[in-house]
Enzyme design. Structure first.
Site, PDB file in Angstrom:
ATOM      1  N   LYS A  70       0.836  -1.216   0.000  1.00  0.00           N
ATOM      2  CA  LYS A  70       0.000   0.000   0.000  1.00  0.00           C
ATOM      3  C   LYS A  70       0.865   1.258   0.000  1.00  0.00           C
ATOM      4  CE  LYS A  70      -1.695   1.523   4.063  1.00  0.00           C
ATOM      5  NZ  LYS A  70      -1.449   2.908   4.503  1.00  0.00           N
ATOM      6  N   ASN A  71       1.831   1.315   0.915  1.00  0.00           N
ATOM      7  CA  ASN A  71       2.566   2.574   1.078  1.00  0.00           C
ATOM      8  C   ASN A  71       3.561   2.837  -0.040  1.00  0.00           C
ATOM      9  OD1 ASN A  71       1.068   3.167   3.273  1.00  0.00           O
ATOM     10  ND2 ASN A  71       2.603   2.566   4.790  1.00  0.00           N
ATOM     11  N   CYS A 116      -4.230  13.150  12.855  1.00  0.00           N
ATOM     12  CA  CYS A 116      -4.994  11.923  12.679  1.00  0.00           C
ATOM     13  C   CYS A 116      -4.914  11.133  13.977  1.00  0.00           C
ATOM     14  CB  CYS A 116      -4.495  11.112  11.492  1.00  0.00           C
ATOM     15  SG  CYS A 116      -2.921  10.352  11.797  1.00  0.00           S
ATOM     16  N   ARG A 139       1.106  14.672  13.289  1.00  0.00           N
ATOM     17  CA  ARG A 139       1.609  14.474  11.930  1.00  0.00           C
ATOM     18  C   ARG A 139       1.660  15.750  11.089  1.00  0.00           C
ATOM     19  NH1 ARG A 139      -0.804   9.022   9.506  1.00  0.00           N
ATOM     20  NH2 ARG A 139       1.155   8.949   8.386  1.00  0.00           N
ATOM     21  N   ASP A 181       4.647   0.490  12.015  1.00  0.00           N
ATOM     22  CA  ASP A 181       3.435  -0.110  11.437  1.00  0.00           C
ATOM     23  C   ASP A 181       3.247  -1.579  11.842  1.00  0.00           C
ATOM     24  OD1 ASP A 181       2.854   2.291  10.269  1.00  0.00           O
ATOM     25  OD2 ASP A 181       3.490   1.732   8.255  1.00  0.00           O
ATOM     26  N   ARG A 185      -8.742  -0.322   4.527  1.00  0.00           N
ATOM     27  CA  ARG A 185      -7.807   0.680   3.996  1.00  0.00           C
ATOM     28  C   ARG A 185      -6.478   0.037   3.603  1.00  0.00           C
ATOM     29  NH1 ARG A 185      -7.147   6.066   7.339  1.00  0.00           N
ATOM     30  NH2 ARG A 185      -5.884   6.388   5.492  1.00  0.00           N
TER      31      ARG A 185
HETATM   32  C1  EPZ Z   1       4.520   6.815   6.397  1.00  0.00           C
HETATM   33  O1  EPZ Z   1       3.825   7.911   6.949  1.00  0.00           O
HETATM   34  C2  EPZ Z   1       3.520   5.695   6.274  1.00  0.00           C
HETATM   35  N1  EPZ Z   1       2.420   6.125   5.423  1.00  0.00           N
HETATM   36  C3  EPZ Z   1       2.997   5.323   7.655  1.00  0.00           C
HETATM   37  O2  EPZ Z   1       2.133   4.219   7.510  1.00  0.00           O
HETATM   38  C4  EPZ Z   1       4.173   4.936   8.538  1.00  0.00           C
HETATM   39  O3  EPZ Z   1       3.698   4.691   9.840  1.00  0.00           O
HETATM   40  C5  EPZ Z   1       5.206   6.057   8.576  1.00  0.00           C
HETATM   41  O4  EPZ Z   1       5.607   6.408   7.220  1.00  0.00           O
HETATM   42  C6  EPZ Z   1       6.459   5.718   9.353  1.00  0.00           C
HETATM   43  O5  EPZ Z   1       7.049   4.563   8.816  1.00  0.00           O
HETATM   44  C7  EPZ Z   1       2.545   6.083   4.108  1.00  0.00           C
HETATM   45  O6  EPZ Z   1       3.575   5.723   3.555  1.00  0.00           O
HETATM   46  C8  EPZ Z   1       1.354   6.454   3.313  1.00  0.00           C
HETATM   47  P1  EPZ Z   1       6.747  10.117   8.475  1.00  0.00           P
HETATM   48  P2  EPZ Z   1       4.475   9.365   6.948  1.00  0.00           P
HETATM   49  O7  EPZ Z   1       6.701  11.363   7.670  1.00  0.00           O
HETATM   50  O8  EPZ Z   1       5.237   9.537   5.687  1.00  0.00           O
HETATM   51  C9  EPZ Z   1       6.812  13.421  11.937  1.00  0.00           C
HETATM   52  C10 EPZ Z   1       0.164   2.968   7.874  1.00  0.00           C
HETATM   53  O9  EPZ Z   1      -0.382   2.446   8.877  1.00  0.00           O
HETATM   54  N2  EPZ Z   1       6.819  14.403  10.831  1.00  0.00           N
HETATM   55  O10 EPZ Z   1       7.969   9.270   8.398  1.00  0.00           O
HETATM   56  O11 EPZ Z   1       3.395  10.320   7.253  1.00  0.00           O
HETATM   57  C11 EPZ Z   1       5.463  12.698  12.011  1.00  0.00           C
HETATM   58  O12 EPZ Z   1       4.525  13.461  12.708  1.00  0.00           O
HETATM   59  C12 EPZ Z   1       0.757   4.350   7.930  1.00  0.00           C
HETATM   60  O13 EPZ Z   1       0.225   2.403   6.784  1.00  0.00           O
HETATM   61  C13 EPZ Z   1       6.986  15.735  11.144  1.00  0.00           C
HETATM   62  O14 EPZ Z   1       7.135  16.124  12.295  1.00  0.00           O
HETATM   63  O15 EPZ Z   1       5.475   9.220   8.162  1.00  0.00           O
HETATM   64  C14 EPZ Z   1       5.839  11.414  12.683  1.00  0.00           C
HETATM   65  O16 EPZ Z   1       5.872  11.599  14.073  1.00  0.00           O
HETATM   66  C15 EPZ Z   1       0.493   5.064   9.204  1.00  0.00           C
HETATM   67  N3  EPZ Z   1       6.961  16.644  10.122  1.00  0.00           N
HETATM   68  C16 EPZ Z   1       7.249  11.137  12.160  1.00  0.00           C
HETATM   69  O17 EPZ Z   1       7.731  12.396  11.661  1.00  0.00           O
HETATM   70  C17 EPZ Z   1       6.799  16.252   8.813  1.00  0.00           C
HETATM   71  O18 EPZ Z   1       6.776  17.131   7.916  1.00  0.00           O
HETATM   72  C18 EPZ Z   1       7.315  10.095  11.040  1.00  0.00           C
HETATM   73  O19 EPZ Z   1       6.475  10.505   9.982  1.00  0.00           O
HETATM   74  C19 EPZ Z   1       6.656  14.889   8.517  1.00  0.00           C
HETATM   75  C20 EPZ Z   1       6.676  13.976   9.550  1.00  0.00           C
END
Ligand code: EPZ
Length: 423
Positions: free
Chosen positions: A22-23, A118, A123, A310, A402
Site C-alpha cells: 500500500k505505502n 490523525c 503528523r 506499522d 484501507r
Molecule cells: C509513512 O507515513 C507511512 N504512510 C505510515 O504508515 C508509517 O507509519 C510512517 O511512514 C512511518 O514509517 C505512508 O507511507 C502512506 P513520516 P508518513 O513522515 O510519511 C513526523 C500505515 O499504517 N513528521 O515518516 O506520514 C510525524 O509526525 C501508515 O500504513 C513531522 O514532524 O510518516 C511522525 O511523528 C500510518 N513533520 C514522524 O515524523 C513532517 O513534515 C514520522 O512521519 C513529517 C513527519
C-alpha cells in the site's frame, strides 16, 4: 458498518499470498502526475486507500483505468485539468498531500489542503514544506491550504532533514526529478518503499541515486516518460500475517514476501521463540509454532531498518501471550497505543506510560467485542482474536479495508474462522 467475527483458538495452516505494498503503491500512483505519458502499475493492492487516491488523481484530470479487483492500474496524466487537492480528500488520506510537489513541478502552481492531525498523532507536514521551499517554491499557508507557486520551475536544492520522514523524503524526491539541477537529500528516510519509488522514477527517465540510504541525489531532467512498474510486496502485510501465525500457532508460509525488508520483524519473532524459515530468493517465509509458549521480547520502533511502527500494534498483540514482561516503546508517533485498552478487553495485561507500554504476558485471551481507531490497531485485534478462546467481534473494520486486501479470505484459507458481517 461491517464487523468481523472471529472464533479464535484455531491454529493456522497453509499459504498466504502477500499483496503489493500500500505505502509504495500510493507514492507510485502520485508519480504518474510527473509525466504526460501512460503509467501502468501492476501488483497494485485493491484497497480503499489506493482507490481513494485514484479518485483524487481523477479529480486532477488523470485518466484512470482500474477495473474492480484488478491488480493492474493504468494512469494517464496527459492533461491535468486542476491543481487543487481539496480538504475533503486530503483530510481522509494523508498520502494525498504528496500531490503538491509533482503538481508544482509539472504545472508551476498547486493549491493543496493541509492534511490535519490523525488518530495516531499530530503528523505535521513542515518537513515536506521545508524541502519544497528549498527548491524555490513560494508557499503561502492560508485557510488550511498550501498555495504554492514556482512559475520559473523548481530548482535543485540541498535539504538536510532534521528527522528521516518517509513522506517528506518521497515528496522531495518526486518534486526534484523535474527540478533544474541537482537535489541532495540528507538524513533521508531509508524505507524500502522509497527505493521502490526510485526504481520506478529511474525507469521513467529520472536520475535518482542513493535511495534506500540516508543520502539521496536527484539530478533533474526536463521531462519524464511513461512506465510499466510492478509494486513491491507489502512488508507490513507480510509481518502482520507472520505475527498472526505466531500468535495462533501452526504452520504458515507467506508467498511473494519481501524477505530482505523484513529483517527487524523476523529477528523479533525468532527471539520470541518462533521458528522462521525465510528464503530470500524464493520470496517465502515459513512461520512455525507448535505448542511452545512465546518468550517476552522488548522492542522500540525506529525508522527503517529498525522495528517498524506499522508492526508495533501487531507485536503487542503477540506479546500479550508471552511468558514474561515485555516493554514496547513507540518512537515515531506520539499516540499510537489505542489498541492497548482494546487488547485489555480480551484479557491482556498492559500498562501504558507515555511512549512505553509494559505488557505482562497472560496464558490465555478471551473473545470480546472490540473496536479500533486505525488500520494497524485494528489488525492487532484480529491477531489477538485468532489466539483468543471464543468469539471476538471487531467493529469498524473499514480501517482494515484501507490496508489489508482480502484479509478474511487469506486467513480463512489457513483455517481461521473469520466472517464479515454487514451491520
Ligand atoms: C509513512 O507515513 C507511512 N504512510 C505510515 O504508515 C508509517 O507509519 C510512517 O511512514 C512511518 O514509517 C505512508 O507511507 C502512506 P513520516 P508518513 O513522515 O510519511 C513526523 C500505515 O499504517 N513528521 O515518516 O506520514 C510525524 O509526525 C501508515 O500504513 C513531522 O514532524 O510518516 C511522525 O511523528 C500510518 N513533520 C514522524 O515524523 C513532517 O513534515 C514520522 O512521519 C513529517 C513527519
Amino acid at each position: 458498518m461491517d464487523k468481523l467475527s472471529i472464533q479464535g483458538g484455531q491454529p493456522l495452516s497453509g499459504r498466504i499470498p502477500i499483496s503489493g505494498a500500500k505505502n509504495s503503491a500510493l507514492k507510485l500512483m502520485v508519480a504518474a502526475l510527473l509525466t504526460d505519458q501512460p503509467v501502468t502499475l501492476s501488483n497494485i493492492p485493491d484497497l480503499s486507500d489506493t482507490r481513494f487516491l485514484a479518485q483524487l488523481l481523477a479529480t486532477l484530470g488523470v485518466e484512470v483505468y482500474w477495473p474492480k479487483g484488478a491488480s493492474v492500474c493504468h494512469l494517464n496524466a496527459a492533461t491535468l485539468t486542476s491543481t487543487i487537492a481539496p480538504y475533503e480528500q486530503v483530510r481522509k488520506m494523508r498520502a494525498s498531500f504528496n500531490v503538491l510537489g509533482p503538481l508544482l513541478a509539472r504545472e508551476g502552481h498547486a493549491n493543496v489542503s493541509l492534511p490535519g492531525g490523525c488518530a495516531i498523532g499530530a503528523r505535521p507536514v513542515d518537513l515536506h514544506l521545508q524541502a519544497i521551499e528549498a527548491m524555490g517554491a513560494d508557499l503561502v499557508v492560508e485557510a488550511g491550504y498550501v498555495k504554492a507557486a514556482a512559475i520559473r520551475g523548481l530548482k535543485g536544492a540541498h535539504v538536510n532533514f532534521p528527522f528521516p520522514s518517509v513522506g517528506a523524503t518521497e515528496h522531495a524526491m518526486l518534486a526534484a526529478t523535474l527540478a533544474d539541477g541537482e537535489t541532495i537529500l540528507e538524513n533521508a528516510a531509508r524505507e524500502p518503499e522509497i527505493a521502490d519509488l526510485a526504481v520506478c522514477l529511474n525507469a521513467m527517465g529520472a536520475k535518482v541515486s542513493g535511495a534506500g540510504t540516508d543520502t539521496i541525489r536527484v539530478t533533474g531532467v526536463p521531462a519524464l516518460s511513461g512506465v510499466d512498474h510492478k509494486v513491491m510486496p507489502d512488508r507490513i502485510e507480510a509481518g502482520t500475517y507472520a505475527m498472526a501465525a505466531a500468535a495462533a500457532g501452526g504452520d504458515v508460509t507467506l508467498d511473494d514476501a519481501p524477505v530482505a525488508a523484513l529483517g527487524a520483524c523476523l529477528s523479533a519473532l525468532r527471539e520470541a521463540g518462533v521458528q522462521v524459515d525465510a528464503d530470500r530468493a524464493a520470496g517465502t517465509v515459513r512461520i512455525l509454532r507448535n505448542g511452545r509458549r512465546l518468550e517476552a521480547v522488548s522492542i522500540a520502533t525506529q525508522p527503517h531498518p529498525g522495528f517498524p511502527t506499522d508492526l508495533q500494534a501487531q507485536f503487542m498483540a503477540l506479546m500479550t501471550l508471552a511468558d514474561g514482561t515485555s516493554i514496547i516503546r513507540e518512537n515515531i508517533f506520539e499516540n499510537r497505543f489505542m489498541h492497548a485498552p482494546e487488547l485489555t478487553r480480551l484479557g491482556a495485561d498492559i500498562a501504558v506510560r507515555g511512549p512505553e507500554a509494559v505488557i505482562k504476558g497472560v496464558e490465555t485471551l478471551h473473545g470480546a467485542p472490540v473496536m479500533a481507531t486505525d488500520l494497524r490497531a485494528s489488525v492487532s485485534l484480529v491477531i489477538a482474536a485468532l489466539a483468543a478462546q471464543g468469539e471476538t467481534v471487531v467493529n469498524r473494520i473499514y480501517h482494515l479495508d484501507r490496508g489489508f486486501e482480502r484479509l478474511e479470505d487469506k486467513l480463512a484459507g489457513c483455517g481461521a474462522r473469520v466472517t464479515r458481517q454487514a451491520d
